[in-house]
Design an enzyme around this catalytic site. Structure first.
Site, mmCIF file in Angstrom:
data_model
loop_
_atom_site.group_PDB
_atom_site.id
_atom_site.type_symbol
_atom_site.label_atom_id
_atom_site.label_comp_id
_atom_site.label_asym_id
_atom_site.label_seq_id
_atom_site.Cartn_x
_atom_site.Cartn_y
_atom_site.Cartn_z
ATOM 1 N N HIS A 250 0.830 -1.212 0.000
ATOM 2 C CA HIS A 250 0.000 0.000 0.000
ATOM 3 C C HIS A 250 0.866 1.264 0.000
ATOM 4 O O HIS A 250 2.053 1.238 0.353
ATOM 5 C CB HIS A 250 -0.935 0.021 1.209
ATOM 6 C CG HIS A 250 -0.200 0.098 2.519
ATOM 7 N ND1 HIS A 250 0.296 1.268 3.041
ATOM 8 C CD2 HIS A 250 0.119 -0.864 3.422
ATOM 9 C CE1 HIS A 250 0.887 1.051 4.197
ATOM 10 N NE2 HIS A 250 0.798 -0.261 4.450
ATOM 11 N N GLU B 144 -2.228 -6.862 7.476
ATOM 12 C CA GLU B 144 -0.887 -6.717 8.028
ATOM 13 C C GLU B 144 -0.704 -7.620 9.245
ATOM 14 O O GLU B 144 -1.666 -8.055 9.875
ATOM 15 C CB GLU B 144 -0.670 -5.240 8.421
ATOM 16 C CG GLU B 144 0.677 -4.918 9.064
ATOM 17 C CD GLU B 144 1.885 -5.235 8.196
ATOM 18 O OE1 GLU B 144 2.076 -6.428 7.872
ATOM 19 O OE2 GLU B 144 2.643 -4.296 7.879
#
Length: 263
Positions: free
Chosen positions: A11, A89
């Site tokens: 990202h 994550e």
């Protein structure tokens, strides 16, 4: 057999990234202005590629990045974006929201390397790897179901020989010129690092000539791009990767200052 390309993108930057604070899973932040710009440059870099499948972590920073990349794409704007919590994550427990330096200090106090240390309430590296392995199993099954039967155009092999090493010219389409089935993943730094290590060390991914191991296992920059070509084989126990070829890891050509200024 079925061969498909797998492109993995981290990202774009968030304010927490800029401030060197851990986000993990509990801090669900949006992209910063710089992060939007990084995602836009990644989208421009990948705009001519056709992604047949798109998978993204369900955290906002990853979703935003994927939306921007697809919005710039000439061939994949209508491709369904599948949100998958398996791509989230790594959870950092009590360290989330705190400076990365704090995590390093906790690891040092425990006598462990920061990469391997698990703060209270956090995920172990092995737990993250297990998540990725579960995602791979579902990915393999989906690829075969959607692209591995009938009059499919994907690259296939009929013998035990390994596919040739792809030509790497430093271009966005490296390795995928003749591989029409192409999956895009947008995820996170620690997750990607564990995933790449699993592909290389556990699944014995073939690396391109000249790629140093220090680069293979280095942290992925915001919107860094990695690519693999995976060849699947059907077995009674389920699909299995019979060959994995790395094309490149943590590429960041699109983040060149001259390119960023043009966006």
């Amino acid at each position: 057999m079925l061969s498909f390309a797998l492109t993995i993108v981290r990202h774009g930057e968030t304010q927490y990234n800029r401030d060197k604070l851990l986000q993990g899973q509990g801090i669900d932040t949006l992209l910063s202005d710089t992060g939007h710009q990084q995602a836009a440059t990644a989208g421009q870099y990948l705009r001519d590629l056709h992604f047949t499948n798109v998978f993204v972590s369900n955290l906002q920073r990853a979703v935003q990045t994927a939306e921007i990349i697809l919005g710039s794409n000439l061939h994949s704007s209508a491709t369904e974006m599948i949100s998958d919590p398996l791509l989230r994550e790594r959870g950092f427990g009590v360290a989330e929201g705190r400076p990365k330096e704090h995590l390093k200090n906790m690891a040092n106090a425990a006598g462990q390397a920061c990469r391997d240390y698990t703060p209270p309430g956090g995920e172990t590296v092995e737990q993250v790897k297990t998540r990725f392995k579960k995602f791979l199993r579902s990915l393999y099954q989906r690829m075969l179901e959607e692209h591995g039967s009938g009059d499919q155009r994907s690259v296939s092999t009929s013998g035990p020989s390994e596919p040739e090493q792809p030509v790497i010219a430093g271009l966005a389409n490296d390795g995928v010129q003749s591989v029409p089935v192409h999956a895009l993943i947008v995820s996170h730094g620690a997750f990607i690092r564990v995933s790449v290590r699993h592909l290389v060390e556990d699944l014995q991914c073939r690396l391109p000539a000249g790629l140093k191991m220090s680069q293979v296992f280095s942290p992925c920059p915001n919107t860094g791009i990695s690519r693999f070509i995976i060849t699947l084989r059907r077995e009674e126990s389920g699909p299995r990767a019979s060959h994995i070829q790395c094309v490149f890891i943590n590429r960041k050509d699109h983040l060149d200052d001259s390119v960023m200024r043009c966006i």
